[in-house]
Design an enzyme around this catalytic site. Structure first.
Site, mmCIF file in Angstrom:
data_model
loop_
_atom_site.group_PDB
_atom_site.id
_atom_site.type_symbol
_atom_site.label_atom_id
_atom_site.label_comp_id
_atom_site.label_asym_id
_atom_site.label_seq_id
_atom_site.Cartn_x
_atom_site.Cartn_y
_atom_site.Cartn_z
ATOM 1 C CE1 TYR A 158 -3.571 -1.996 0.367
ATOM 2 C CE2 TYR A 158 -2.479 -3.057 1.869
ATOM 3 C CZ TYR A 158 -3.932 -3.561 0.915
ATOM 4 O OH TYR A 158 -4.781 -3.807 0.973
ATOM 5 C CB SER A 214 6.224 4.845 -0.479
ATOM 6 O OG SER A 214 6.742 5.251 -1.815
ATOM 7 C CG ASP A 263 2.226 -12.865 2.638
ATOM 8 O OD1 ASP A 263 2.796 -13.352 1.799
ATOM 9 O OD2 ASP A 263 2.727 -11.617 2.177
#
EC number: 2.7.11.1
Length: 487
Positions: free
Chosen positions: A41, A43, A149
Protein backbone atom coordinates in the site's frame (compact mmCIF):
# COMPACT_ATOMS: atom_id res chain seq x y z
CA UNK A 1 25.88 16.87 11.65
CA UNK A 2 23.38 14.22 10.59
CA UNK A 3 26.04 11.50 10.46
CA UNK A 4 27.22 12.31 13.97
CA UNK A 5 23.64 12.20 15.21
CA UNK A 6 23.08 8.78 13.67
CA UNK A 7 26.17 7.33 15.32
CA UNK A 8 25.08 8.45 18.77
CA UNK A 9 22.85 6.01 20.64
CA UNK A 10 19.22 7.06 21.22
CA UNK A 11 18.86 9.39 24.22
CA UNK A 12 15.89 7.32 25.42
CA UNK A 13 13.84 4.48 24.02
CA UNK A 14 10.83 5.49 21.93
CA UNK A 15 7.85 3.41 23.02
CA UNK A 16 4.94 5.37 21.59
CA UNK A 17 4.41 8.87 20.25
CA UNK A 18 2.81 11.14 22.86
CA UNK A 19 -0.20 13.37 22.21
CA UNK A 20 1.96 16.47 21.89
CA UNK A 21 4.04 14.85 19.12
CA UNK A 22 0.94 13.59 17.30
CA UNK A 23 -0.57 17.11 17.13
CA UNK A 24 2.52 18.48 15.35
CA UNK A 25 3.41 18.21 11.69
CA UNK A 26 5.45 15.01 11.10
CA UNK A 27 8.40 17.06 9.77
CA UNK A 28 8.64 18.72 13.18
CA UNK A 29 8.95 15.34 14.89
CA UNK A 30 11.05 13.40 12.36
CA UNK A 31 13.86 13.96 9.89
CA UNK A 32 13.27 11.74 6.84
CA UNK A 33 16.65 10.36 5.77
CA UNK A 34 16.08 8.14 2.73
CA UNK A 35 13.59 5.97 0.90
CA UNK A 36 13.87 2.27 1.70
CA UNK A 37 11.45 0.87 -0.85
CA UNK A 38 7.86 -0.11 -1.51
CA UNK A 39 5.66 -2.09 0.85
CA UNK A 40 2.03 -3.13 0.81
CA UNK A 41 0.00 0.00 0.00
CA UNK A 42 2.82 2.56 0.22
CA UNK A 43 6.42 3.75 0.20
CA UNK A 44 8.67 3.17 3.20
CA UNK A 45 11.23 5.70 4.45
CA UNK A 46 14.00 5.68 7.00
CA UNK A 47 13.70 8.56 9.47
CA UNK A 48 15.07 9.75 12.80
CA UNK A 49 12.95 10.78 15.77
CA UNK A 50 14.39 14.17 16.70
CA UNK A 51 13.66 14.02 20.42
CA UNK A 52 15.20 10.61 21.11
CA UNK A 53 17.56 10.19 18.15
CA UNK A 54 15.97 6.80 17.45
CA UNK A 55 15.76 5.49 13.89
CA UNK A 56 12.24 4.57 12.74
CA UNK A 57 10.55 3.43 9.54
CA UNK A 58 7.72 5.53 8.12
CA UNK A 59 5.26 4.09 5.65
CA UNK A 60 3.60 6.81 3.57
CA UNK A 61 0.28 5.63 2.19
CA UNK A 62 -1.80 7.64 -0.33
CA UNK A 63 -5.28 8.36 1.01
CA UNK A 64 -6.68 7.07 -2.30
CA UNK A 65 -5.49 3.57 -1.33
CA UNK A 66 -7.76 1.01 0.29
CA UNK A 67 -8.08 2.72 3.67
CA UNK A 68 -10.02 -0.17 5.16
CA UNK A 69 -7.03 -2.48 4.65
CA UNK A 70 -4.60 0.15 5.94
CA UNK A 71 -6.69 0.78 9.06
CA UNK A 72 -6.82 -2.98 9.62
CA UNK A 73 -3.01 -3.18 9.39
CA UNK A 74 -2.64 -0.30 11.87
CA UNK A 75 -5.22 -1.83 14.19
CA UNK A 76 -3.41 -5.18 14.28
CA UNK A 77 0.01 -3.58 14.86
CA UNK A 78 -1.43 -1.26 17.51
CA UNK A 79 -2.77 -4.21 19.50
CA UNK A 80 0.56 -6.06 19.41
CA UNK A 81 3.26 -5.60 22.01
CA UNK A 82 5.91 -8.25 21.48
CA UNK A 83 9.68 -8.11 20.89
CA UNK A 84 9.07 -10.50 17.99
CA UNK A 85 6.58 -8.27 16.14
CA UNK A 86 7.45 -4.93 14.50
CA UNK A 87 6.28 -2.14 16.83
CA UNK A 88 3.81 0.59 15.92
CA UNK A 89 4.49 4.10 17.27
CA UNK A 90 1.72 6.27 15.81
CA UNK A 91 0.19 7.82 12.67
CA UNK A 92 -0.16 11.22 11.00
CA UNK A 93 -2.20 12.68 8.16
CA UNK A 94 -0.05 14.85 5.92
CA UNK A 95 -1.63 16.35 2.79
CA UNK A 96 -2.90 13.34 0.85
CA UNK A 97 -0.79 10.75 2.69
CA UNK A 98 -1.13 8.77 5.88
CA UNK A 99 2.19 8.44 7.70
CA UNK A 100 2.52 5.22 9.73
CA UNK A 101 5.52 5.27 12.10
CA UNK A 102 6.96 1.82 12.86
CA UNK A 103 10.01 0.11 14.28
CA UNK A 104 13.05 0.09 11.99
CA UNK A 105 14.93 -3.16 11.38
CA UNK A 106 18.34 -2.21 10.02
CA UNK A 107 19.45 -5.59 8.66
CA UNK A 108 16.43 -5.93 6.35
CA UNK A 109 14.58 -9.13 5.60
CA UNK A 110 15.96 -12.66 5.63
CA UNK A 111 15.43 -12.86 1.87
CA UNK A 112 17.44 -9.65 1.36
CA UNK A 113 20.33 -11.14 3.30
CA UNK A 114 20.22 -14.31 1.21
CA UNK A 115 20.28 -12.30 -2.02
CA UNK A 116 23.00 -9.89 -0.94
CA UNK A 117 25.32 -12.70 0.18
CA UNK A 118 24.26 -14.98 -2.68
CA UNK A 119 24.23 -17.71 -0.06
CA UNK A 120 21.51 -19.61 1.79
CA UNK A 121 21.41 -20.00 5.57
CA UNK A 122 22.95 -22.81 7.59
CA UNK A 123 20.83 -25.05 9.83
CA UNK A 124 22.03 -23.21 12.95
CA UNK A 125 21.11 -19.84 11.44
CA UNK A 126 17.71 -21.14 10.30
CA UNK A 127 16.96 -22.56 13.76
CA UNK A 128 17.69 -19.20 15.40
CA UNK A 129 15.48 -17.30 12.94
CA UNK A 130 12.69 -19.86 13.31
CA UNK A 131 12.79 -19.66 17.10
CA UNK A 132 12.10 -15.91 17.11
CA UNK A 133 9.55 -16.25 14.31
CA UNK A 134 7.66 -18.96 16.21
CA UNK A 135 7.58 -16.76 19.30
CA UNK A 136 6.06 -14.01 17.18
CA UNK A 137 3.51 -16.42 15.71
CA UNK A 138 2.69 -17.84 19.14
CA UNK A 139 1.95 -14.30 20.32
CA UNK A 140 -0.18 -13.46 17.26
CA UNK A 141 -2.12 -16.71 17.43
CA UNK A 142 -2.73 -16.23 21.16
CA UNK A 143 -4.27 -12.87 20.18
CA UNK A 144 -6.40 -14.75 17.61
CA UNK A 145 -4.64 -13.08 14.69
CA UNK A 146 -3.48 -14.78 11.48
CA UNK A 147 -0.56 -13.22 9.62
CA UNK A 148 -1.45 -14.91 6.28
CA UNK A 149 1.77 -13.93 4.50
CA UNK A 150 4.64 -15.61 6.34
CA UNK A 151 7.76 -15.85 4.16
CA UNK A 152 11.42 -14.86 4.34
CA UNK A 153 10.65 -11.39 3.00
CA UNK A 154 8.33 -10.63 5.91
CA UNK A 155 10.76 -11.77 8.60
CA UNK A 156 12.95 -8.77 9.42
CA UNK A 157 16.19 -8.71 11.40
CA UNK A 158 17.55 -5.85 13.43
CA UNK A 159 21.31 -5.31 13.50
CA UNK A 160 21.61 -7.44 16.66
CA UNK A 161 20.02 -10.44 14.91
CA UNK A 162 16.56 -10.43 16.49
CA UNK A 163 13.87 -11.58 14.03
CA UNK A 164 10.53 -9.78 13.90
CA UNK A 165 7.33 -10.37 11.94
CA UNK A 166 6.40 -7.54 9.60
CA UNK A 167 3.93 -6.45 6.93
CA UNK A 168 0.43 -6.98 8.26
CA UNK A 169 -1.20 -5.73 5.07
CA UNK A 170 -3.08 -9.03 4.62
CA UNK A 171 -3.35 -10.17 8.25
CA UNK A 172 -6.70 -11.28 9.62
CA UNK A 173 -8.49 -11.30 12.96
CA UNK A 174 -10.42 -14.34 14.14
CA UNK A 175 -13.45 -13.70 16.34
CA UNK A 176 -15.43 -16.07 18.53
CA UNK A 177 -18.22 -16.17 15.95
CA UNK A 178 -15.81 -16.78 13.07
CA UNK A 179 -13.76 -19.85 13.85
CA UNK A 180 -12.30 -20.05 10.35
CA UNK A 181 -11.67 -17.65 7.49
CA UNK A 182 -12.47 -18.38 3.85
CA UNK A 183 -10.57 -15.58 2.11
CA UNK A 184 -7.90 -16.64 -0.39
CA UNK A 185 -4.98 -14.36 0.35
CA UNK A 186 -1.21 -14.69 0.56
CA UNK A 187 1.58 -15.60 -1.83
CA UNK A 188 0.99 -18.67 -4.05
CA UNK A 189 4.05 -20.78 -3.24
CA UNK A 190 3.70 -20.27 0.52
CA UNK A 191 -0.07 -20.79 0.78
CA UNK A 192 -1.53 -23.65 2.82
CA UNK A 193 -3.74 -26.20 0.99
CA UNK A 194 -6.84 -25.23 2.97
CA UNK A 195 -6.35 -21.56 2.03
CA UNK A 196 -6.22 -22.42 -1.68
CA UNK A 197 -9.24 -24.70 -1.41
CA UNK A 198 -11.22 -22.01 0.45
CA UNK A 199 -12.57 -24.58 2.90
CA UNK A 200 -11.89 -22.34 5.87
CA UNK A 201 -8.66 -21.98 7.81
CA UNK A 202 -7.30 -20.78 11.12
CA UNK A 203 -3.97 -19.87 12.70
CA UNK A 204 -2.17 -23.07 11.67
CA UNK A 205 -2.26 -21.84 8.05
CA UNK A 206 0.70 -19.69 9.14
CA UNK A 207 2.52 -22.85 10.27
CA UNK A 208 2.36 -24.34 6.76
CA UNK A 209 3.79 -21.08 5.38
CA UNK A 210 6.54 -21.26 8.01
CA UNK A 211 7.48 -24.76 6.83
CA UNK A 212 7.75 -23.48 3.26
CA UNK A 213 9.82 -20.55 4.56
CA UNK A 214 12.20 -22.99 6.29
CA UNK A 215 12.79 -24.69 2.93
CA UNK A 216 13.19 -21.26 1.30
CA UNK A 217 15.91 -20.28 3.78
CA UNK A 218 17.70 -23.61 3.26
CA UNK A 219 17.45 -23.89 -0.54
CA UNK A 220 17.06 -20.29 -1.68
CA UNK A 221 13.51 -20.63 -2.99
CA UNK A 222 10.23 -22.30 -2.05
CA UNK A 223 9.01 -25.60 -3.53
CA UNK A 224 7.33 -25.31 -6.96
CA UNK A 225 9.20 -22.04 -7.63
CA UNK A 226 10.43 -23.49 -10.94
CA UNK A 227 6.93 -23.97 -12.33
CA UNK A 228 4.15 -21.58 -13.27
CA UNK A 229 2.37 -20.40 -10.08
CA UNK A 230 -0.97 -21.30 -11.63
CA UNK A 231 0.10 -24.93 -11.75
CA UNK A 232 1.42 -24.65 -8.20
CA UNK A 233 -2.02 -23.50 -7.05
CA UNK A 234 -3.46 -26.79 -8.28
CA UNK A 235 -0.53 -28.95 -7.15
CA UNK A 236 -0.28 -27.77 -3.53
CA UNK A 237 -3.68 -29.20 -2.43
CA UNK A 238 -3.41 -32.41 -4.48
CA UNK A 239 0.26 -33.43 -4.19
CA UNK A 240 1.92 -34.86 -1.05
CA UNK A 241 3.56 -32.24 1.20
CA UNK A 242 6.77 -30.85 -0.34
CA UNK A 243 10.19 -31.81 1.00
CA UNK A 244 13.80 -30.77 0.47
CA UNK A 245 15.26 -31.28 -3.00
CA UNK A 246 18.18 -33.14 -1.43
CA UNK A 247 16.99 -34.46 1.95
CA UNK A 248 20.34 -36.13 2.60
CA UNK A 249 21.93 -32.69 3.08
CA UNK A 250 19.85 -31.90 6.16
CA UNK A 251 19.70 -33.29 9.69
CA UNK A 252 16.89 -35.53 10.90
CA UNK A 253 15.76 -32.85 13.37
CA UNK A 254 15.44 -30.19 10.67
CA UNK A 255 13.70 -32.58 8.28
CA UNK A 256 11.24 -33.59 11.00
CA UNK A 257 10.54 -29.96 11.91
CA UNK A 258 9.58 -29.17 8.31
CA UNK A 259 7.51 -32.35 8.17
CA UNK A 260 5.58 -31.24 11.29
CA UNK A 261 4.83 -27.88 9.64
CA UNK A 262 3.76 -29.33 6.30
CA UNK A 263 0.95 -31.62 7.42
CA UNK A 264 -1.90 -31.25 4.93
CA UNK A 265 -4.65 -31.71 7.50
CA UNK A 266 -4.90 -28.48 9.56
CA UNK A 267 -6.33 -30.42 12.51
CA UNK A 268 -3.19 -32.58 12.69
CA UNK A 269 -0.71 -29.77 12.03
CA UNK A 270 1.47 -28.62 14.93
CA UNK A 271 0.88 -25.25 16.59
CA UNK A 272 3.51 -22.56 17.20
CA UNK A 273 3.60 -23.47 20.90
CA UNK A 274 4.20 -27.13 20.10
CA UNK A 275 6.92 -26.35 17.55
CA UNK A 276 8.79 -24.19 20.07
CA UNK A 277 9.35 -27.45 21.97
CA UNK A 278 10.69 -29.26 18.89
CA UNK A 279 14.33 -30.41 19.32
CA UNK A 280 15.42 -28.44 16.24
CA UNK A 281 14.13 -25.19 17.75
CA UNK A 282 14.99 -25.92 21.38
CA UNK A 283 18.64 -26.48 20.41
CA UNK A 284 18.81 -23.14 18.56
CA UNK A 285 21.82 -20.95 19.35
CA UNK A 286 21.69 -17.31 20.38
CA UNK A 287 21.21 -14.39 17.98
CA UNK A 288 24.96 -13.71 18.03
CA UNK A 289 25.43 -16.40 15.35
CA UNK A 290 23.45 -14.18 12.94
CA UNK A 291 25.69 -11.15 13.33
CA UNK A 292 28.34 -12.37 10.90
CA UNK A 293 25.89 -12.90 8.06
CA UNK A 294 24.21 -9.56 8.85
CA UNK A 295 27.55 -7.74 8.76
CA UNK A 296 28.52 -9.53 5.55
CA UNK A 297 25.23 -8.57 3.88
CA UNK A 298 25.53 -4.94 5.01
CA UNK A 299 29.13 -4.77 3.74
CA UNK A 300 28.05 -6.09 0.33
CA UNK A 301 25.27 -3.52 0.16
CA UNK A 302 27.62 -0.70 1.14
CA UNK A 303 30.18 -1.70 -1.50
CA UNK A 304 27.47 -1.84 -4.18
CA UNK A 305 26.21 1.59 -3.17
CA UNK A 306 29.74 2.99 -3.36
CA UNK A 307 30.23 1.37 -6.77
CA UNK A 308 26.95 2.82 -8.02
CA UNK A 309 27.89 6.25 -6.72
CA UNK A 310 31.22 6.07 -8.58
CA UNK A 311 29.33 5.20 -11.77
CA UNK A 312 26.99 8.14 -11.24
CA UNK A 313 29.93 10.49 -10.64
CA UNK A 314 31.65 9.16 -13.76
CA UNK A 315 28.50 9.68 -15.82
CA UNK A 316 28.20 13.22 -14.47
CA UNK A 317 31.77 13.95 -15.57
CA UNK A 318 31.14 12.50 -19.04
CA UNK A 319 27.95 14.53 -19.42
CA UNK A 320 29.77 17.64 -18.26
CA UNK A 321 32.43 17.09 -20.94
CA UNK A 322 29.71 16.55 -23.55
CA UNK A 323 28.06 19.82 -22.51
CA UNK A 324 31.35 21.64 -23.04
CA UNK A 325 31.78 20.05 -26.48
CA UNK A 326 28.22 21.00 -27.42
CA UNK A 327 28.67 24.64 -26.42
CA UNK A 328 29.54 25.63 -30.01
CA UNK A 329 27.09 25.88 -32.89
CA UNK A 330 25.62 22.42 -32.32
CA UNK A 331 22.48 22.42 -30.21
CA UNK A 332 21.88 19.30 -28.15
CA UNK A 333 18.46 17.69 -28.55
CA UNK A 334 16.55 17.30 -25.32
CA UNK A 335 14.37 14.21 -25.11
CA UNK A 336 15.00 10.52 -25.40
CA UNK A 337 18.72 11.10 -25.89
CA UNK A 338 19.12 12.04 -22.23
CA UNK A 339 19.07 8.43 -21.12
CA UNK A 340 22.77 8.20 -20.21
CA UNK A 341 22.38 9.64 -16.73
CA UNK A 342 21.56 7.06 -14.10
CA UNK A 343 19.47 7.81 -11.07
CA UNK A 344 21.31 7.31 -7.78
CA UNK A 345 18.93 4.89 -6.14
CA UNK A 346 19.70 1.94 -3.95
CA UNK A 347 16.20 0.58 -3.62
CA UNK A 348 14.13 -1.54 -5.97
CA UNK A 349 10.45 -0.99 -6.56
CA UNK A 350 9.67 -4.45 -5.30
CA UNK A 351 10.97 -4.10 -1.76
CA UNK A 352 8.85 -5.12 1.21
CA UNK A 353 8.08 -3.19 4.37
CA UNK A 354 11.20 -1.65 5.92
CA UNK A 355 13.48 -3.73 3.70
CA UNK A 356 16.49 -2.11 2.11
CA UNK A 357 17.34 -3.34 -1.37
CA UNK A 358 20.24 -2.73 -3.66
CA UNK A 359 19.24 -1.72 -7.17
CA UNK A 360 21.49 -4.39 -8.67
CA UNK A 361 19.19 -6.99 -7.16
CA UNK A 362 16.32 -8.28 -9.30
CA UNK A 363 13.52 -5.74 -9.29
CA UNK A 364 10.04 -6.63 -8.06
CA UNK A 365 11.38 -9.87 -6.65
CA UNK A 366 9.35 -9.70 -3.46
CA UNK A 367 10.88 -12.43 -1.34
CA UNK A 368 11.33 -15.44 -3.61
CA UNK A 369 15.05 -16.12 -3.98
CA UNK A 370 16.10 -17.59 -7.30
CA UNK A 371 19.57 -19.05 -7.64
CA UNK A 372 19.61 -19.31 -11.44
CA UNK A 373 19.38 -16.35 -13.75
CA UNK A 374 16.76 -17.62 -16.18
CA UNK A 375 13.91 -18.31 -13.78
CA UNK A 376 10.85 -16.19 -13.17
CA UNK A 377 10.68 -14.02 -10.08
CA UNK A 378 7.57 -13.69 -7.94
CA UNK A 379 6.42 -11.93 -4.79
CA UNK A 380 3.45 -10.45 -3.04
CA UNK A 381 4.41 -6.86 -3.30
CA UNK A 382 2.76 -5.37 -6.37
CA UNK A 383 2.16 -1.76 -7.25
CA UNK A 384 -1.47 -0.91 -6.66
CA UNK A 385 -3.61 1.39 -8.76
CA UNK A 386 -4.29 4.75 -7.16
CA UNK A 387 -8.02 4.32 -7.71
CA UNK A 388 -10.05 2.02 -5.49
CA UNK A 389 -10.26 -1.53 -6.80
CA UNK A 390 -12.28 -4.52 -5.56
CA UNK A 391 -10.29 -6.77 -3.25
CA UNK A 392 -8.77 -9.82 -4.91
CA UNK A 393 -6.28 -12.50 -3.92
CA UNK A 394 -2.69 -11.40 -4.46
CA UNK A 395 -1.91 -14.43 -6.59
CA UNK A 396 -4.65 -13.37 -9.05
CA UNK A 397 -2.99 -9.96 -9.32
CA UNK A 398 0.21 -11.79 -10.20
CA UNK A 399 -1.54 -13.82 -12.90
CA UNK A 400 -3.10 -10.69 -14.40
CA UNK A 401 0.30 -9.01 -14.53
CA UNK A 402 1.82 -12.06 -16.23
CA UNK A 403 -1.07 -12.14 -18.71
CA UNK A 404 -0.41 -8.50 -19.65
CA UNK A 405 3.28 -9.29 -20.12
CA UNK A 406 2.39 -12.27 -22.32
CA UNK A 407 0.09 -10.09 -24.44
CA UNK A 408 2.82 -7.47 -24.87
CA UNK A 409 5.43 -10.09 -25.74
CA UNK A 410 3.14 -11.79 -28.25
CA UNK A 411 1.97 -8.55 -29.93
CA UNK A 412 2.35 -8.83 -33.67
CA UNK A 413 3.07 -12.56 -33.60
CA UNK A 414 0.90 -15.00 -35.52
CA UNK A 415 -1.25 -17.54 -33.71
CA UNK A 416 0.32 -21.04 -33.77
CA UNK A 417 -0.93 -23.17 -36.64
CA UNK A 418 -3.22 -25.72 -35.00
CA UNK A 419 -4.64 -23.09 -32.63
CA UNK A 420 -6.06 -20.87 -35.36
CA UNK A 421 -9.07 -23.14 -35.68
CA UNK A 422 -11.49 -22.41 -32.84
CA UNK A 423 -12.65 -26.02 -32.81
CA UNK A 424 -9.19 -27.06 -31.61
CA UNK A 425 -9.80 -25.16 -28.38
CA UNK A 426 -12.86 -27.18 -27.44
CA UNK A 427 -12.58 -29.77 -24.67
CA UNK A 428 -12.87 -33.23 -26.27
CA UNK A 429 -15.92 -35.29 -25.37
CA UNK A 430 -15.31 -38.25 -23.05
CA UNK A 431 -11.62 -37.33 -22.80
CA UNK A 432 -10.92 -38.41 -26.39
CA UNK A 433 -7.56 -36.89 -27.30
CA UNK A 434 -6.85 -39.16 -30.27
CA UNK A 435 -6.66 -36.15 -32.59
CA UNK A 436 -3.45 -35.05 -30.83
CA UNK A 437 -1.60 -38.03 -32.32
CA UNK A 438 -1.76 -36.44 -35.76
CA UNK A 439 -0.11 -33.22 -34.58
CA UNK A 440 3.60 -32.48 -34.85
CA UNK A 441 5.78 -32.03 -31.77
CA UNK A 442 6.03 -28.32 -32.58
CA UNK A 443 2.23 -27.97 -32.70
CA UNK A 444 1.86 -29.83 -29.41
CA UNK A 445 4.42 -27.59 -27.73
CA UNK A 446 2.61 -24.49 -29.01
CA UNK A 447 -0.68 -25.77 -27.68
CA UNK A 448 0.89 -26.51 -24.29
CA UNK A 449 2.28 -22.97 -24.09
CA UNK A 450 -1.15 -21.56 -24.94
CA UNK A 451 -2.95 -23.39 -22.12
CA UNK A 452 -1.73 -21.15 -19.28
CA UNK A 453 -3.18 -17.89 -20.71
CA UNK A 454 -6.45 -19.72 -21.37
CA UNK A 455 -6.57 -20.97 -17.79
CA UNK A 456 -5.80 -17.51 -16.41
CA UNK A 457 -8.51 -15.95 -18.58
CA UNK A 458 -11.08 -18.46 -17.34
CA UNK A 459 -10.09 -17.83 -13.73
CA UNK A 460 -10.42 -14.08 -14.24
CA UNK A 461 -13.88 -14.55 -15.75
CA UNK A 462 -14.90 -16.61 -12.71
CA UNK A 463 -13.48 -13.95 -10.40
CA UNK A 464 -15.42 -11.19 -12.17
CA UNK A 465 -18.61 -13.24 -12.02
CA UNK A 466 -18.09 -13.82 -8.30
CA UNK A 467 -17.35 -10.12 -7.76
CA UNK A 468 -20.54 -9.10 -9.58
CA UNK A 469 -22.50 -11.20 -7.07
CA UNK A 470 -20.44 -10.16 -4.07
CA UNK A 471 -20.40 -6.39 -4.59
CA UNK A 472 -24.18 -5.77 -4.22
CA UNK A 473 -24.10 -7.66 -0.91
CA UNK A 474 -21.18 -5.55 0.32
CA UNK A 475 -22.97 -2.37 -0.81
CA UNK A 476 -26.11 -3.40 1.06
CA UNK A 477 -24.11 -4.12 4.23
CA UNK A 478 -22.38 -0.74 3.97
CA UNK A 479 -25.70 1.05 3.47
CA UNK A 480 -27.14 -0.60 6.59
CA UNK A 481 -24.06 0.37 8.59
CA UNK A 482 -24.43 4.00 7.51
CA UNK A 483 -28.11 4.03 8.49
CA UNK A 484 -27.25 2.59 11.90
CA UNK A 485 -24.59 5.26 12.40
CA UNK A 486 -27.10 7.99 11.56
CA UNK A 487 -29.33 6.74 14.35
Amino acid sequence: METVQLRNPPRRQLKKLDEDSLTKQPEEVFDVLEKLGEGSYGSVYKAIHKETGQIVAIKQVPVESDLQEIIKEISIMQQCDSPHVVKYYGSYFKNTDLWIVMEYCGAGSVSDIIRLRNKTLTEDEIATVLQSTLKGLEYLHFMRKIHRDIKAGNILLNTEGHAKLADFGVAGQLTDTMAKRNTVIGTPFWMAPEVIQEIGYNCVADIWSLGITAIEMAEGKPPYADIHPMRAIFMIPTNPPPTFRKPELWSDNFTDFVKQCLVKSPEQRATATQLLQHPFVKSAKGVSILRDLINEAMDVKLKRQESQQREVDQDDEENSEEDEMDSGTMVRAVGDEMGTVRVASTMTDGANTMIEHDDTLPSQLGTMVINTEDEEEEGTMKRRDETMQPAKPSFLEYFEQKEKENQINSFGKSVPGPLKNSSDWKIPQDGDYEFLKSWTVEDLQKRLLALDPMMEQEIEEIRQKYQSKRQPILDAIEAKKRRQQNF
